[in-house]
Enzyme design. Structure first.
Site, PDB file in Angstrom:
ATOM      1  N   CYS A 101      60.337  -1.879  -0.071  1.00 53.71           N
ATOM      2  CA  CYS A 101      59.512  -0.942   0.815  1.00 53.71           C
ATOM      3  C   CYS A 101      60.274   0.193   1.373  1.00 53.71           C
ATOM      4  O   CYS A 101      59.818   1.273   1.296  1.00 53.71           O
ATOM      5  CB  CYS A 101      58.964  -1.787   1.977  1.00 53.71           C
ATOM      6  N   CYS A 198      54.677  -9.146   4.929  1.00 52.70           N
ATOM      7  CA  CYS A 198      53.860  -8.581   5.592  1.00 52.70           C
ATOM      8  C   CYS A 198      52.282  -8.779   4.629  1.00 52.70           C
ATOM      9  O   CYS A 198      51.304  -8.784   5.178  1.00 52.70           O
ATOM     10  CB  CYS A 198      53.926  -7.265   5.893  1.00 52.70           C
TER      11      CYS A 198
END
Length: 391
Positions: A101, A198
């Site tokens: 990410c 997440c």
């Protein structure tokens, strides 16, 4: 400078934005929408991609008196992080989605968009420090708070990205950040830190992967090849795993067994003793250098997990070698065309790591981040490990 402050909705990114404002920068807060259906990701305080987080980020921006926008990065996140996570587990590797990410979203897609819009840099709430070397190189160093240091997950950043990054919290402890947030009236001052992945709603990685991939039966075997039981998918296991194996039959010595190897094609998972997990050499691919790549063997330390120990090591980078190609034969025409040659493509650089301090439970797919003291030299993805020889 004109700064984009990436605001996740947590206390760290809020205080980082506040410090950028205090430094005199022209700051705009940006929250990243990583899912077109936010409730498909975890909600509440444990996550960093929830509806609640977007609201918390907006309120923090209002408290600071800065403009605030939501940028839709859901397509990029799905392509580069979620799909990559699934592909890596399918191949029997153990990825770190936070590194991916940072590499592909926060410091690539976001930074590219920010620069295109006329901003100078992106500020985040990561705990790391930047210093300018005498030759002008931007160096990334560990944070002073080793308990919060996040340089490992930033080891994928290049010199160009570091030159347009700000980490205002690198010289601070978490207690100071929370106290500062409270003094500024930021409502998330005591918000718990986010944990786990997440985009997996309940933290059940194996269950989430099973929903995405379906059953892929295989066997769990011991080091002699004896089948101990069948399983529904090798993606439910990681190297070094002890819990959840449900073997039923104890080892001959009565000691716990650990996952030693995962063969993705057959789905075979091999288990064995803790001692068999120890490795003393790594082969790594896809290196990313924060500055200049080492040209000589480097005596250094490496970190192999986000919250793992440092290991003394010697790192050797294989030089890039051109691939020799034959000229393309000219086509007989009138007049004769000039001879064209195929472009020379470099062989991908590889990194060999000799571990002076052996490590346990290291899996292909994990990142090896290289340090010279507190300075991050770069990172590479582990492709293979060598077990410590048993005498």
């Amino acid at each position: 400078m004109r700064i984009v402050a990436a605001m996740s909705g947590g206390v760290d990114s809020a205080v980082a934005a506040a410090r950028a404002v205090d430094a005199g920068h022209d700051v705009t807060g940006v929250h990243l929408a990583l899912s077109r259906n936010p409730r498909s990701y975890r909600s509440g305080a444990r996550g960093c991609c929830s509806i609640e987080d977007a609201g918390d980020a907006r309120r923090a921006a209002d408290a600071l008196g800065i403009p605030f926008y939501v940028w839709d990065m859901s397509e990029e996140f799905a392509d580069h992080v979620v799909d990559d996570f699934i592909a890596e587990y399918t191949a029997g590797r153990t990825p770190n989605p936070c590194l991916r990410c940072n590499e592909k979203i926060k410091f690539a897609a976001v930074l590219d968009r920010a620069l295109a819009l006329g901003f100078d840099a992106v500020a985040t709430g990561h705990y790391a420090q930047l210093e300018t070397a005498p030759d002008g190189t931007i160096e990334m160093h560990r944070a002073i708070d080793m308990g919060k240091d996040q340089s490992y997950v930033l080891g994928v950043l290049t010199q160009e990205q570091l030159a347009h990054s700000l980490f205002p919290l690198g010289d601070t402890t978490k207690d100071v950040v929370r106290a500062e947030a409270a003094a500024r009236g930021i409502q998330v001052a005591q918000k718990p830190d986010s944990h786990d992945i997440c985009f997996i709603p309940d933290g059940d990685n194996a269950g989430w992967l099973a929903e995405k991939l379906g059953p892929k039966p295989g066997s769990i075997v011991d080091e002699d090849g004896t089948v101990l039981r069948e399983h529904d998918g090798a993606y439910a296991f990681t190297i070094g795993q002890r819990r959840g194996l449900r073997l039923g039959v104890p080892a001959d010595d009565g000691k716990p067994r650990f996952v030693l190897d995962i063969e993705p094609v057959s789905g075979t998972v091999t288990v064995g003793s803790r001692e068999a997990l120890a490795v003393d050499a790594l082969e790594c691919v896809k290196p990313l250098w924060c500055g200049t790549a080492p040209t000589e063997p480097l005596d250094c330390t490496v970190q192999l997990r986000a919250h793992g120990d440092e290991h003394r090591a010697r790192v050797t980078v294989t030089p890039v070698e051109p691939v020799e190609t034959s000229p393309v034969e000219p086509v007989e025409t009138t007049p004769v065309e000039p001879v064209e040659t195929t472009p020379v493509e470099p062989v991908e650089t590889t990194v060999h790591v000799d571990l002076i301090d052996p490590a346990s439970g290291i899996a292909p797919g994990q990142a090896c981040v290289i340090y010279a003291g507190t300075r991050v030299v770069g990172s590479a993805t582990i492709s293979a490990t060598t077990r410590v020889a048993v005498h």
